[in-house]
Scaffold this motif. Structure first.
Motif, mmCIF file in Angstrom:
data_model
loop_
_atom_site.group_PDB
_atom_site.id
_atom_site.type_symbol
_atom_site.label_atom_id
_atom_site.label_comp_id
_atom_site.label_asym_id
_atom_site.label_seq_id
_atom_site.Cartn_x
_atom_site.Cartn_y
_atom_site.Cartn_z
ATOM 1 N N ALA A 33 -5.669 3.733 -1.074
ATOM 2 C CA ALA A 33 -5.406 2.302 -1.259
ATOM 3 C C ALA A 33 -5.089 1.605 0.053
ATOM 4 O O ALA A 33 -5.421 0.444 0.249
ATOM 5 N N GLU A 34 -4.414 2.317 0.954
ATOM 6 C CA GLU A 34 -3.999 1.668 2.193
ATOM 7 C C GLU A 34 -4.407 2.480 3.414
ATOM 8 O O GLU A 34 -3.556 3.019 4.130
ATOM 9 N N GLN A 37 -4.127 9.548 9.982
ATOM 10 C CA GLN A 37 -3.137 9.096 9.001
ATOM 11 C C GLN A 37 -2.574 10.297 8.256
ATOM 12 O O GLN A 37 -3.296 11.247 7.950
ATOM 13 N N ARG A 59 -2.027 6.611 -1.469
ATOM 14 C CA ARG A 59 -1.865 5.637 -0.393
ATOM 15 C C ARG A 59 -2.985 5.740 0.633
ATOM 16 O O ARG A 59 -3.419 4.747 1.220
ATOM 17 N N ARG A 112 -8.767 -4.862 3.076
ATOM 18 C CA ARG A 112 -8.030 -4.341 4.222
ATOM 19 C C ARG A 112 -8.771 -4.828 5.464
ATOM 20 O O ARG A 112 -9.988 -4.709 5.559
ATOM 21 N N ALA A 141 -5.124 3.571 7.004
ATOM 22 C CA ALA A 141 -4.483 3.061 8.206
ATOM 23 C C ALA A 141 -5.490 2.669 9.273
ATOM 24 O O ALA A 141 -5.147 1.988 10.232
ATOM 25 N N ASP A 146 -0.456 10.776 4.732
ATOM 26 C CA ASP A 146 0.074 10.025 3.600
ATOM 27 C C ASP A 146 -0.252 10.728 2.296
ATOM 28 O O ASP A 146 -0.981 11.721 2.280
#
Lengths: 291, 352, 272
Positions: free
Chosen positions: B225-226, B216, B222, B346, B228, B218
């Motif tokens: 929090a997110e 990933q 992010r 997630r 991949a 980013d």
């Protein structure tokens, strides 16, 4: 010094590997002719025909090697091997615990020992032989002390003789055994002996049950290398011994300078070389198998 | 046009078929600090060394602006680098180290001394130019190494785990200091680290790498929090990975259905739910909401700034955390219910 | 044996070390002492100690000539040894090239076998070339023979260099030749000097090769000593021995004082 180094420095190289041979030109130009060619020549001459008076005609004859098998020379070779083995065993027996104790000393004390040992090691064999001749002669040194102590009635000469050869040869190789043991013993993991200590082993038991077994491979390797070193001794047996104490190195030199038989001297040297190189390679092999 | 560093399809194969880098592509924007983050052996250092020209890529290319620098030898790239070992020259003084590049470039003595003084001011160690490097403390050595890398005014600064040798406290303060310096000088920088806290502190962009590939790219927030992928979720920060089932658009965890969770496109029946400890909501068992999982408190750790609670229930082991002020005061052995807020979950395909 | 060694307390080790020290020092001390003899006959302890024979030694052309030969050979052959060893050691370290490793083996072979073999090889070699009895023969022979010494010390020095220093230099714009000149050479210089010293002292003391290669025309100190030894002892020989001893002691003392002798001989680096 710095200039030489710079001259011998590798030239700038993008991929360093490709341009390297230029930096190695000087060593190649010296080492091949001077490091290898003489040994090849030795092999050639050992097969040549002897011309009395110190000359030879190139040929291909085994006479000189066959002569090595005659009882007289076979006996010399056997005696040399036996003497070398004896000296190696004595030197290692003294040298190993000696090195072990020195490596337990503080670093500063070690440096003093190292300076002394390197000095003794570098002493010319001529000087060592001379020193022992003096020390063992009738008017000087040991026998006088023995008279004073009362062990002897009147001073005698302790050389030439087998004992004198033995003592001087051990003296010659003792610093060498030290040098061979020093790296491995100074890196010896002390926690091993300390662990043995916590389990109730005294210093002597630690040495016998931990240090010796762990170091058995370097010990055997060193025995071989010292053996080869003694095989090469020339001055000591010739100065401190009678002819019956002469080693193969003395006979080789004798063939060159007294008998003027170069091919036979070369054949003897070749035999000595084969034995030496085989033993050195064996010791290297043993050293590797440890890893 | 901005002079970005572009890495295109870079591969690195070692003899014996080991693939250290597998077609890696990314862009380092001018002026940004980009961090290569990953566990040891993920290829991050290899990639940095390829950028520096210290190693040759087996395939792909590296572009600086529009110029292909793949074949350019290291000494012509003009990139400053700080090494993991710092690699300060032990035979040179502090000043000698910093002025090394300038001396090679033929800068005269006066200008060299001037530049050294200026850089020593920049790293807040004025007047130590004559000191031997062996006499410096760890933090000082660190700063000198940075000053040395900056001396040639590099177009790109490469940092290879530069703070791994320092103790935790010093490391944290130097991270902030270095980041501020980088922002002030607006120097394009690549930082390699395995320390995610360092990456979060310093980077504009984080490149998470695993087994020679990029997982990933980013911003730090992010990435956290997110994530991949399951790997990123697990590697960055602390997380709970829960084996679950996807059924009718909902996720079933230990019999509790959580509706309204975003499922990945490739999700089959087996999925894994990732939820950060601080996102778990704990309730007393008696006041449990419908979609909560019932568990027992196994261990409570109060480290002052936060409280961490370990929960067991069947095969499930979860960790929750909250600030001491919000801590409901459970003790070991208590029966509790953990609620998984759908927005904080997630979901990844498979059981990892 | 076990029981005996169990009682070996530190004093036991000390006594053992002391005995070995006496064994190693005794011949040297006796030789040094007899160098102060007054008469031609060697007596111990010397009667009427005097520097008489030192004066004789220093004024005797044959002894001084041998001394000069030895010095010239030692100084230049150690130089040759270093010039051979440095590129080989560097190539092995920097590129691990097979050819360089082969060369280091060729150099190492010289140390693996009795020197009398090498000596006869040289004797035949120079005789074949018709270039007999020249001092350069001895210089080259010693240079090759003792090249393993600097090879070992320089390799030890190189192995201590953190390779990231080279990478660092490259990132700061140093070409490979500049990396060598500005980083490798300054760091390895003490080891070159140590290797030079070792090679020099060994050359100074070497007998059999010097004897066979050019012993009749270029008499070195050991050759001269053995030649006169065959004619009986004189205090002049003891004086020559003292010169040897002092040279070795000074050289190794200096290496010990300024270099890390334990590490050069294979111990781990000093921890400080």
């Amino acid at each position: 010094m710095a200039e030489v180094a710079a001259a011998a420095a590798p030239p700038a190289a993008e991929p360093a590997k490709r341009r390297w041979p230029t930096g190695l030109i000087l060593p190649s130009a010296v080492l091949w002719p001077l490091g290898v060619a003489p040994l090849v020549l030795l092999a050639i001459v050992s097969l040549a025909e002897n011309v009395p008076g110190g000359s030879y005609v190139p040929g291909f004859e085994a006479t000189h090697y066959l002569r090595l098998l005659e009882p007289r020379y076979a006996g010399v070779l056997f005696y040399s091997l036996w003497l070398s083995a004896l000296v190696a065993v004595i030197a290692v027996t003294i040298g190993f615990p000696f090195t072990y104790f020195v490596t337990r000393q503080p670093r500063r004390v070690q440096v003093l020992w190292l300076v002394g040992l390197m000095t003794v090691l570098s002493l010319s064999e001529v000087l060592v032989a001379f020193a022992w001749q003096v020390l063992l002669s009738r008017n000087i040194g040991l026998s006088k002390i023995l008279v004073v102590v009362g062990l002897l009635e009147s001073p005698i000469s302790l050389q030439p003789g087998f004992g004198a050869v033995l003592v001087a040869l051990v003296y010659l190789v003792l610093p060498y055994t030290f040098l061979l043991f020093y790296p491995s013993l100074s890196r010896f993991d002390r926690s091993l002996t300390e662990a043995a200590g916590t389990m109730g082993a005294g210093p002597g038991q630690q040495f016998l049950t931990v240090v010796l077994p762990v170091m058995r491979i370097p010990i055997f390797g060193s025995l071989l290398l010292v053996f080869v070193y003694v095989l090469g001794a020339y001055v000591t047996p010739s100065q401190l011994g009678s002819p019956e104490h002469w080693t193969v190195s003395v006979y080789i030199t004798d063939q060159v300078f007294t008998v003027y038989n170069l091919p036979f001297a070369s054949a003897m040297a070749m035999a000595l070389m084969v034995v030496s190189v085989a033993l050195v390679l064996l010791s290297a092999k043993i050293g590797e198998s440890k890893r | 046009m901005a002079i970005d560093l572009r890495i295109e399809d870079v591969e690195k194969l070692y003899p014996g078929g080991v693939r250290a880098l597998d077609k890696v592509s990314l862009t380092v924007p001018e002026g940004a600090l980009v961090c290569f983050l990953g566990p040891s052996g993920c290829g991050k250092t290899t990639l940095l060394r390829i950028v520096a020209g210290l190693e040759q890529a087996s395939g792909g290319r590296v572009l600086h602006g529009t110029r292909d620098i793949s074949q350019l030898p290291t000494h012509e790239r003009g990139f400053g680098m700080v090494f993991q070992s710092l690699a300060l020259f032990p035979h040179l003084s502090v000043g000698g180290n910093i002025a090394y590049a300038l001396r090679l470039a033929g800068v005269d003595r006066g200008r060299r001394d001037e530049k050294v003084a200026q850089l020593l001011d920049l790293i807040q160690l004025p007047g130590i130019a004559d000191r031997p490097v062996a006499k410096l403390s760890g933090g000082q050595r660190q700063r000198v190494a940075i000053a040395r890398a900056l001396a040639q005014e590099p177009r790109l600064l490469l940092l290879d785990e530069p703070m791994s040798a320092l103790d935790a406290k010093l490391r944290e303060s130097l991270q902030v200091e270095l980041r501020l310096l980088q922002k002030r000088l607006k120097i394009t920088t690549i930082l390699v680290t395995h320390d995610q806290r360092e990456a979060m502190t310093m980077a504009d962009l984080i490149v998470v790498m695993n087994k020679g590939a990029i997982e990933q790219i980013d911003t730090p927030s992010r990435i956290y929090a997110e994530p991949a992928s399951l790997f990123v979720a697990d590697f960055i920060g602390q997380t709970n990975l829960i084996k679950a089932e996807a059924r009718d658009g909902a996720v079933i965890v230990e019999g509790a259905a959580i509706p309204g969770v975003a499922l990945p496109a490739n999700a089959g029946r087996d999925v894994t739910v990732s939820i950060r400890p601080e996102s778990l909501r704990l309730h007393a068992a008696t006041a449990a909401p419908a979609n909560a999982i019932r568990l027992n408190v196994a261990f409570v750790r109060n480290v002052g700034s936060q409280v961490e609670v370990h929960l067991n229930g069947g095969d499930l082991h979860l960790v929750g955390s909250c600030s001491p002020r919000e801590w409901p005061g459970f003790s070991e052995g208590d029966a509790v219910a953990a609620e998984l807020p759908p927005a904080a979950c997630r979901v990844f395909a498979g059981h990892g | 044996m076990n029981a005996v060694l169990s009682h070996l307390r530190p004093w036991g080790a000390r006594a053992f070390l002391a005995l070995v020290a006496v064994y190693l020092a005794l011949p040297i001390l006796v030789v040094s002492a007899v160098s102060f003899n007054e008469k031609r006959r060697l007596v111990f302890p010397p009667e009427n100690p005097t520097f008489l024979w030192y004066g004789y030694f220093l004024n005797d052309t044959a002894w001084m000539n041998a001394f000069g030969n030895s010095l010239v050979i030692a100084v230049s052959s150690a130089f040759v040894a270093c010039a051979l060893a440095l590129p080989i050691a560097y190539a092995v370290w920097a590129t691990n090239s097979r050819y360089a490793r082969l060369l280091s083996l060729v150099s190492g072979i010289q140390f693996m076998m009795p020197p009398v073999i090498i000596a006869i090889g040289y004797l035949l070699f120079w005789a074949l070339l018709g270039h007999v009895g020249k001092i350069e023969n001895t210089i080259l022979a010693h240079g090759v023979l003792f090249s393993p010494m600097p090879l070992v010390t320089i390799s030890v020095g190189l192995s201590a260099i953190d390779r990231s220093l080279l990478d660092a230099a490259a990132t700061m714009g140093a070409r490979p030749s500049e990396v060598f000149r500005t980083v490798v050479l300054p760091l390895v210089l003490p080891y070159i000097v140590a290797g030079y010293c070792f090679a020099m002292v060994l050359s100074l003391n070497e007998f059999i090769v010097a004897y066979m290669v050019a012993g009749f025309s270029v008499e070195t100190l050991p050759v001269k000593m053995l030649n006169s030894l065959r004619g009986g002892f004189t205090p002049a020989m003891a004086v020559g021995s003292v010169f040897f001893l002092l040279t070795s002691l000074v050289v190794f003392g200096l290496v010990g004082l300024f270099g890390d002798l334990p590490r050069l001989l294979g111990a781990e680096s000093r921890k400080d």
